[in-house]
Design a protein around this motif. Structure first.
Motif, PDB file in Angstrom:
ATOM      1  N   GLN A 135      36.648  27.102  -6.172  1.00 22.92           N
ATOM      2  CA  GLN A 135      36.932  26.057  -5.205  1.00 22.92           C
ATOM      3  C   GLN A 135      36.216  24.750  -5.505  1.00 22.92           C
ATOM      4  O   GLN A 135      36.635  23.684  -5.057  1.00 22.92           O
ATOM      5  CB  GLN A 135      36.542  26.552  -3.802  1.00 22.92           C
TER       6      GLN A 135
ATOM      7  N   GLY B 283      40.700  25.488  -6.895  1.00 22.94           N
ATOM      8  CA  GLY B 283      41.259  25.394  -5.560  1.00 22.94           C
ATOM      9  C   GLY B 283      40.770  26.526  -4.685  1.00 22.94           C
ATOM     10  O   GLY B 283      39.948  27.355  -5.101  1.00 22.94           O
TER      11      GLY B 283
ATOM     12  N   THR C 153      45.269  23.851  -4.255  1.00 22.78           N
ATOM     13  CA  THR C 153      44.492  22.826  -4.940  1.00 22.78           C
ATOM     14  C   THR C 153      44.181  21.662  -3.995  1.00 22.78           C
ATOM     15  O   THR C 153      44.755  21.557  -2.901  1.00 22.78           O
ATOM     16  CB  THR C 153      45.246  22.283  -6.163  1.00 22.78           C
ATOM     17  N   SER C 154      43.298  20.790  -4.433  1.00 23.45           N
ATOM     18  CA  SER C 154      42.939  19.625  -3.620  1.00 23.45           C
ATOM     19  C   SER C 154      44.115  18.676  -3.451  1.00 23.45           C
ATOM     20  O   SER C 154      44.149  17.865  -2.528  1.00 23.45           O
ATOM     21  CB  SER C 154      41.767  18.881  -4.253  1.00 23.45           C
TER      22      SER C 154
END
Length: 479
Positions: free
Chosen positions: A53, A131, A145-146
């Motif tokens: 993450q 992510g 994902t971001s």
């Protein structure tokens, strides 16, 4: 009632999934535990995906924990050593150094470590996904994902290595600029004269020695009767004495009632009625596993109240094809142990035989000076009615320590009076975390005996010579 933010996250994972990739194993977390598992698995021919993450490999260990705090510690230690050198302290003056400048070196070390570990993954053809990972079912993980794109990963086995974060009581406002946890403290960017540290575990003691070394006034609030009570009593007492000698005010057996925050200070209210005022407070009382967004219920798992996952001696969870390693399973919560736990879990996934469980891990505590130990304490041996003897070497008597100026500390060897087997190694002093490994090696030898140190020639002058001094000291107690 479930957190609505988690429900929204789950919906995003479900609605934006666009494709499925399949792997033999998915490893969630790219810190030491995840890396250990991934490297072992690919060496055994498995196709592996690693999800993290943070957006970079290394985990909290590299980015906010072990590496930056130890790099900070080393810089502070160098400053303290400079100040106490009678020649250097006369020829140059060192005033208070801003924390931002001290942390500059830590950031460089982080960059080097992240680059090194990224190359490990790259060279071994491990696919990296950045992510938030969430289980959809027993054989599928989605990664958000971001950018808001979600990818789906199918797997036969999973390894959860998501690590931990500082535990934050809900009644304390950690968004306040004068309230810190051990992750956030490295972002301190304003002058502080007095720091309150609540929690005197490993992290609290390490930061107490670091900040008092920077010239801060430090109040260390300990909820227990003594510091680090799992250590040998003599070592724990030595740490308490030295921290007090540096100027740390240690308050044992105290518990917080509330934290009052103001624009320019904080006040810690204790249940005993005491009030402690400081420029800032650092909360170091426990850690929680990073499991709340994993969707564990979808795979049939449940974490405990601290977010930790239960495993057996193979690091297998209640779901046979899912493993968990590292801080997310609780103690010992050490980077060294986490890496080996990852390798151990990977070995069981690949069907390797005779895989040793990760135990007898040396404790490394990076206070100033360091503490490291392995094996039994005097209390444990006394309670078990084991006839043991003690060999001691005080650093102030060693030529190398006198030359370097690192005369604080000792090496302590516990051994069986009759068999002479080494039962415990306890070290307090500079480079203790290095010194302990000599004893560890001998303890793992066939015919482990204190006589090895008494009969072995050591370089002179060295700190390793402490083993010979301690061995002779202990053998002289026999009759």
């Amino acid at each position: 009632m479930p957190d609505p933010r988690l429900r929204a996250t789950a919906a995003q994972h479900e609605l934006r999934s666009v494709r499925m990739s399949r792997y033999d194993v998915v490893v969630i977390g790219a810190g030491p535990a995840g890396e250990g598992a991934a490297m072992k698995l690919v060496k055994e021919g498995r196709r592996v995906a690693v999800v993290d993450q943070l957006g970079e490999v290394g985990g909290n260990c590299a980015h906010v924990g072990t590496i930056p705090s130890k790099a900070l510690r080393q810089t502070v230690y160098n400053l303290m050593r400079f100040r106490r050198d009678p020649l250097l302290s006369r020829t140059a003056e060192i005033r208070s150094v801003p924390l931002s400048q001290v942390l500059a070196r830590a950031h460089k070390v982080i960059e080097l470590q992240v680059g090194t570990h990224h190359r490990f993954f790259e060279r071994n053809d491990v696919d990296l996904y950045y992510g938030e990972a969430r289980f959809e079912d027993g054989n599928t993980v989605s990664v958000l994902t971001s950018e808001g794109v979600s990818e789906r990963i199918g797997f036969e086995h999973a390894v959860i290595a998501t690590g931990s974060r500082p535990y934050q009581p809900k009644d304390i406002d950690f968004t306040h600029p004068r309230v810190f946890d051990s992750d956030k403290i490295l972002q301190l960017d304003y002058p502080v004269q007095k720091l309150i540290i609540y929690g005197a575990g490993v992290i609290g003691c390490e930061y107490a020695s670091i900040f008092v070394g920077l010239g801060y006034k430090v109040d260390l609030v300990n909820t227990q009767p003594q510091l680090l009570s799992y250590l040998d009593d003599e070592i724990a007492d030595a740490l308490s004495h030295y921290l007090r000698d540096l100027g740390v005010l240690i308050r044992n057996q105290e518990e917080y009632e509330r934290v009052e925050t103001f624009d320019d200070h904080v006040v810690l209210h204790l249940k005993s009625g005491k009030k402690i005022k400081g420029d800032a407070i650092l909360w170091c009382n426990g850690r929680a596993g990073n499991t709340e967004t994993l969707g564990l219920d979808a795979v049939g798992l449940q974490a405990n109240s601290r977010g930790q996952i239960a495993v057996d001696d193979q690091y297998r969870t209640a779901v046979p094809h899912v493993f968990a390693v590292g801080d997310v399973i609780g103690p010992p919560a050490l980077a060294s142990a986490a890496y080996d736990q990852g390798r151990c879990a990977a070995a069981h996934i690949t069907g390797s035989a005779d895989v040793p469980h990760v135990d007898d891990v040396p404790t490394g505590i990076y206070t100033i000076p360091e503490i490291s130990c392995l094996g039994k304490t005097e209390k444990q041996l006394t309670d078990a009615r084991v006839p043991y003897e003690v060999g001691q070497a005080f650093f102030r008597h060693l030529a190398r320590a006198q030359i370097s100026g690192d005369t604080v500390g000792m090496l302590k060897i516990l051994f069986h009076r009759e068999t002479r087997e080494i039962l415990g190694i306890h070290c307090f002093g500079n480079n203790a975390a290095e010194i302990v490994h000599i004893g560890q090696a001998v303890m793992n030898l066939p015919g482990n005996s204190i006589d090895y140190f008494a009969n072995t020639t050591f370089n002179y002058p060295t700190m390793a010579e402490a083993y010979r001094v301690a061995a002779l000291n202990g053998l002289n107690r026999l009759f």
